[in-house]
Write a protein that holds these residues in place. Structure first.
Motif, PDB file in Angstrom:
ATOM      1  N   MET A 157      21.952 -10.444   3.537  1.00 48.06           N
ATOM      2  CA  MET A 157      20.654 -10.614   4.535  1.00 48.06           C
ATOM      3  C   MET A 157      19.483 -10.005   3.485  1.00 48.06           C
ATOM      4  O   MET A 157      19.706  -9.112   2.666  1.00 48.06           O
ATOM      5  N   SER A 158      18.478 -10.931   3.389  1.00 48.03           N
ATOM      6  CA  SER A 158      17.368 -10.552   2.363  1.00 48.03           C
ATOM      7  C   SER A 158      16.422  -9.466   2.934  1.00 48.03           C
ATOM      8  O   SER A 158      16.475  -9.046   3.962  1.00 48.03           O
ATOM      9  N   GLN A 159      15.887  -8.867   1.983  1.00 45.73           N
ATOM     10  CA  GLN A 159      14.934  -7.607   2.352  1.00 45.73           C
ATOM     11  C   GLN A 159      13.616  -8.128   3.393  1.00 45.73           C
ATOM     12  O   GLN A 159      13.300  -9.227   3.283  1.00 45.73           O
ATOM     13  N   PRO A 160      13.404  -7.442   4.361  1.00 47.50           N
ATOM     14  CA  PRO A 160      12.584  -7.779   5.397  1.00 47.50           C
ATOM     15  C   PRO A 160      11.303  -7.829   4.447  1.00 47.50           C
ATOM     16  O   PRO A 160      10.948  -6.995   3.688  1.00 47.50           O
ATOM     17  N   ILE A 161      10.331  -8.602   4.966  1.00 52.12           N
ATOM     18  CA  ILE A 161       9.212  -8.786   4.601  1.00 52.12           C
ATOM     19  C   ILE A 161       8.118  -7.682   4.781  1.00 52.12           C
ATOM     20  O   ILE A 161       7.252  -7.158   4.036  1.00 52.12           O
ATOM     21  N   ILE A 162       8.322  -6.988   5.798  1.00 55.86           N
ATOM     22  CA  ILE A 162       7.403  -5.919   6.481  1.00 55.86           C
ATOM     23  C   ILE A 162       8.740  -4.905   6.768  1.00 55.86           C
ATOM     24  O   ILE A 162       9.570  -5.235   7.364  1.00 55.86           O
ATOM     25  N   GLN A 163       8.428  -3.701   6.401  1.00 53.48           N
ATOM     26  CA  GLN A 163       9.414  -2.750   6.872  1.00 53.48           C
ATOM     27  C   GLN A 163       8.469  -1.471   6.992  1.00 53.48           C
ATOM     28  O   GLN A 163       7.790  -0.985   6.093  1.00 53.48           O
ATOM     29  N   THR A 164       8.837  -0.857   8.136  1.00 51.55           N
ATOM     30  CA  THR A 164       8.074   0.532   8.397  1.00 51.55           C
ATOM     31  C   THR A 164       9.124   1.699   8.585  1.00 51.55           C
ATOM     32  O   THR A 164      10.142   1.489   9.137  1.00 51.55           O
ATOM     33  N   HIS A 165       9.215   2.897   8.160  1.00 55.21           N
ATOM     34  CA  HIS A 165       9.819   3.844   8.171  1.00 55.21           C
ATOM     35  C   HIS A 165       9.286   5.160   9.161  1.00 55.21           C
ATOM     36  O   HIS A 165       8.310   5.987   8.391  1.00 55.21           O
ATOM     37  N   ASP A 202       4.011   6.961  12.061  1.00 57.21           N
ATOM     38  CA  ASP A 202       3.465   7.662  13.076  1.00 57.21           C
ATOM     39  C   ASP A 202       1.807   7.617  12.962  1.00 57.21           C
ATOM     40  O   ASP A 202       1.353   7.354  11.731  1.00 57.21           O
ATOM     41  N   PHE A 203       1.023   7.558  13.765  1.00 58.03           N
ATOM     42  CA  PHE A 203      -0.511   7.430  13.530  1.00 58.03           C
ATOM     43  C   PHE A 203      -1.233   8.244  14.698  1.00 58.03           C
ATOM     44  O   PHE A 203      -0.915   8.061  15.913  1.00 58.03           O
ATOM     45  N   TYR A 204      -2.172   9.110  14.368  1.00 61.76           N
ATOM     46  CA  TYR A 204      -2.914   9.762  15.297  1.00 61.76           C
ATOM     47  C   TYR A 204      -4.517   9.496  15.353  1.00 61.76           C
ATOM     48  O   TYR A 204      -4.907   9.213  14.261  1.00 61.76           O
ATOM     49  N   PHE A 205      -4.778   9.398  16.487  1.00 56.43           N
ATOM     50  CA  PHE A 205      -6.375   9.531  16.471  1.00 56.43           C
ATOM     51  C   PHE A 205      -6.712  10.941  17.119  1.00 56.43           C
ATOM     52  O   PHE A 205      -6.626  11.227  18.480  1.00 56.43           O
ATOM     53  N   LYS A 206      -7.114  11.777  16.187  1.00 55.64           N
ATOM     54  CA  LYS A 206      -7.165  13.221  16.474  1.00 55.64           C
ATOM     55  C   LYS A 206      -5.913  13.669  17.136  1.00 55.64           C
ATOM     56  O   LYS A 206      -4.635  13.786  16.522  1.00 55.64           O
ATOM     57  N   ASP A 207      -5.913  13.963  18.658  1.00 57.26           N
ATOM     58  CA  ASP A 207      -4.788  14.735  19.068  1.00 57.26           C
ATOM     59  C   ASP A 207      -3.992  13.591  19.849  1.00 57.26           C
ATOM     60  O   ASP A 207      -2.799  13.849  20.203  1.00 57.26           O
ATOM     61  N   PHE A 208      -4.208  12.384  19.893  1.00 56.64           N
ATOM     62  CA  PHE A 208      -3.598  11.326  20.565  1.00 56.64           C
ATOM     63  C   PHE A 208      -2.624  10.544  19.407  1.00 56.64           C
ATOM     64  O   PHE A 208      -3.284  10.121  18.508  1.00 56.64           O
ATOM     65  N   LYS A 209      -1.242  10.638  19.835  1.00 56.90           N
ATOM     66  CA  LYS A 209      -0.437   9.865  18.926  1.00 56.90           C
ATOM     67  C   LYS A 209      -0.262   8.411  19.374  1.00 56.90           C
ATOM     68  O   LYS A 209       0.300   7.994  20.417  1.00 56.90           O
ATOM     69  N   ALA A 210      -0.966   7.402  18.627  1.00 56.51           N
ATOM     70  CA  ALA A 210      -1.071   6.241  19.010  1.00 56.51           C
ATOM     71  C   ALA A 210       0.051   5.540  18.566  1.00 56.51           C
ATOM     72  O   ALA A 210       0.894   4.662  19.185  1.00 56.51           O
ATOM     73  N   LEU A 211       0.884   5.844  17.345  1.00 55.44           N
ATOM     74  CA  LEU A 211       2.167   5.313  17.225  1.00 55.44           C
ATOM     75  C   LEU A 211       3.203   6.386  16.928  1.00 55.44           C
ATOM     76  O   LEU A 211       2.858   7.398  16.540  1.00 55.44           O
ATOM     77  N   ASP A 212       4.432   6.173  17.550  1.00 54.36           N
ATOM     78  CA  ASP A 212       5.407   7.002  17.667  1.00 54.36           C
ATOM     79  C   ASP A 212       6.872   6.598  16.964  1.00 54.36           C
ATOM     80  O   ASP A 212       7.508   5.748  17.533  1.00 54.36           O
ATOM     81  N   GLN A 213       6.936   6.858  15.484  1.00 53.09           N
ATOM     82  CA  GLN A 213       8.385   6.658  14.905  1.00 53.09           C
ATOM     83  C   GLN A 213       8.499   5.238  14.869  1.00 53.09           C
ATOM     84  O   GLN A 213       9.538   4.698  15.683  1.00 53.09           O
ATOM     85  N   ILE A 214       7.638   4.298  14.697  1.00 56.43           N
ATOM     86  CA  ILE A 214       7.707   2.731  14.419  1.00 56.43           C
ATOM     87  C   ILE A 214       8.495   2.457  13.400  1.00 56.43           C
ATOM     88  O   ILE A 214       8.161   2.869  12.062  1.00 56.43           O
ATOM     89  N   ASN A 215       9.603   1.877  13.502  1.00 54.89           N
ATOM     90  CA  ASN A 215      10.544   1.475  12.521  1.00 54.89           C
ATOM     91  C   ASN A 215      10.620  -0.085  12.545  1.00 54.89           C
ATOM     92  O   ASN A 215      11.552  -0.849  13.232  1.00 54.89           O
ATOM     93  N   LEU A 216       9.666  -1.003  11.958  1.00 58.55           N
ATOM     94  CA  LEU A 216       9.747  -2.391  11.772  1.00 58.55           C
ATOM     95  C   LEU A 216      10.686  -3.059  10.827  1.00 58.55           C
ATOM     96  O   LEU A 216      10.627  -2.604   9.754  1.00 58.55           O
ATOM     97  N   LYS A 217      11.355  -4.109  11.083  1.00 64.42           N
ATOM     98  CA  LYS A 217      11.919  -4.679  10.302  1.00 64.42           C
ATOM     99  C   LYS A 217      11.652  -6.355  10.425  1.00 64.42           C
ATOM    100  O   LYS A 217      12.113  -6.874  11.518  1.00 64.42           O
ATOM    101  N   VAL A 218      10.616  -6.975   9.513  1.00 57.23           N
ATOM    102  CA  VAL A 218      10.384  -8.149   9.983  1.00 57.23           C
ATOM    103  C   VAL A 218      11.062  -9.154   8.883  1.00 57.23           C
ATOM    104  O   VAL A 218      10.733  -8.951   7.847  1.00 57.23           O
ATOM    105  N   PRO A 219      11.863 -10.110   9.348  1.00 58.38           N
ATOM    106  CA  PRO A 219      12.458 -11.183   8.445  1.00 58.38           C
ATOM    107  C   PRO A 219      11.652 -11.914   7.925  1.00 58.38           C
ATOM    108  O   PRO A 219      10.794 -12.634   8.545  1.00 58.38           O
ATOM    109  N   LYS A 220      11.822 -12.433   6.468  1.00 57.97           N
ATOM    110  CA  LYS A 220      11.344 -13.314   5.806  1.00 57.97           C
ATOM    111  C   LYS A 220      11.553 -14.806   6.464  1.00 57.97           C
ATOM    112  O   LYS A 220      12.624 -14.948   6.893  1.00 57.97           O
ATOM    113  N   GLY A 221      10.408 -15.600   6.679  1.00 59.77           N
ATOM    114  CA  GLY A 221      10.593 -16.683   7.220  1.00 59.77           C
ATOM    115  C   GLY A 221      10.677 -16.818   8.813  1.00 59.77           C
ATOM    116  O   GLY A 221      10.713 -18.094   9.369  1.00 59.77           O
TER     117      GLY A 221
END
Length: 305
Positions: A1-9, A12-31
């Motif tokens: 299987m080819s390497q994902p074109i987008i991969q997150t590990h 997390d992302f915060y706006f001050k004390d607000f957690k907007a993204l929580d442990q996002i692990n994306l694997k977007v296949p090429k094509g």
């Protein structure tokens, strides 16, 4: 299987004390046409802004084309085209003149303008002022600007939002053509479930900043196989309350009928008895395979429990 074109590990992302993204692990296949699905406010646009380094992730949380985003930003983003929300267009300029402004910034050959105008089907209106464009034409002009650098990856945020039915069809056909004929991997954010179902090869469902499902579209249907029961009754509000008290998720309640996901047909008789015991007149009970909308609502309801 080819390497994902987008991969997150563990993104997390915060706006001050607000957690907007929580442990996002994306694997977007090429094509792929990767449908990023979620209600408004789920974290879709925040994720996209992180992928484009408009919001800065921590080091090693985002890889695109197999390379760490923060350390290789210029190289990576040179191969990415993006259309985020509504495109910025100079209304007093023609479509061609708008593209010329972008072309000078990204430094590509002048002939590329005609190439992208043909791709997005705006050649006949290229010299018309953008103030006379429909919303669908403006969206396609924005997409043409994103295509000027001939990117390998397209990131599109709600590209059909606000379009009329013909505009939605045009954009849908264009996205499929860009994927199949021009070899673009497309990361497509949307809250319009029916469009994702018609377009995507792979999907992720995000709600409240968390990924609830990621994988092939057909896998989503298999993992959430079941039936949808459509109930026609004289008192839909009372019937909906009875069903909720029985721990059913009401996926649609439109004044004439109620839609709920069920596991097996044997539940139909039980539901019918419960509604009749409440002196509700039942005009029709009908089952069908669950569509993406009912699956989505069932999955996101689980997060709230």
């Amino acid at each position: 299987m080819s390497q994902p074109i987008i991969q997150t590990h563990g993104l997390d992302f915060y706006f001050k004390d607000f957690k907007a993204l929580d442990q996002i692990n994306l694997k977007v296949p090429k094509g792929s046409i990767y449908g990023f699905l979620g209600p408004n406010g789920a974290g879709k646009t925040t994720t996209i802004r992180v992928l484009l380094d408009l919001f800065h992730p921590k080091v090693n949380q985002v890889k695109i084309f197999g390379k760490e985003l923060r350390a290789n930003k210029v190289e990576i983003l040179g191969k990415v085209g993006a259309l985020i929300e509504n495109p910025s267009i100079y209304k007093h300029l023609s479509g061609r003149q708008n593209l010329e402004v972008i072309r000078k910034m990204v430094d590509v050959p002048k002939e590329r303008i005609d190439e992208v105008l043909k791709i997005v089907r705006l050649m006949d209106n290229a010299d018309k002022k953008a103030k006379n464009y429909s919303l669908g034409m403006c969206q396609r002009l924005g997409l043409a600007g994103a295509l000027l650098t001939d990117p390998d990856l397209l990131i599109l945020d709600e590209p059909t939002n606000g379009l009329d039915p013909s505009g939605i069809i045009e954009m849908r056909e264009l996205i499929i053509e860009l994927n199949k004929e021009h070899g673009k991997t497309i990361f497509l954010s949307s809250h319009i479930l029916s469009e994702i179902e018609k377009l995507a090869t792979d999907v992720a469902i995000i709600d409240q900043g968390k990924i609830l499902y990621q994988g092939k579209l057909e896998g989503l249907h298999q993992d959430n196989s079941g039936l949808e029961l459509i109930i026609e009754t004289n008192e839909v509000s009372q019937a909906a309350e009875v069903l909720k008290s029985m721990n059913y998720t009401v996926s649609e309640h439109n004044g004439r009928s109620i839609h709920i996901p069920i596991g097996e047909k044997q539940e139909v008789a039980q539901i019918n008895r419960a509604l009749v015991d409440k002196n509700l007149d039942i005009y029709q009970l009908k089952t069908s395979e669950q569509n993406l909308e009912s699956i989505f609502l069932n999955i996101t309801k689980k997060l709230d429990q």
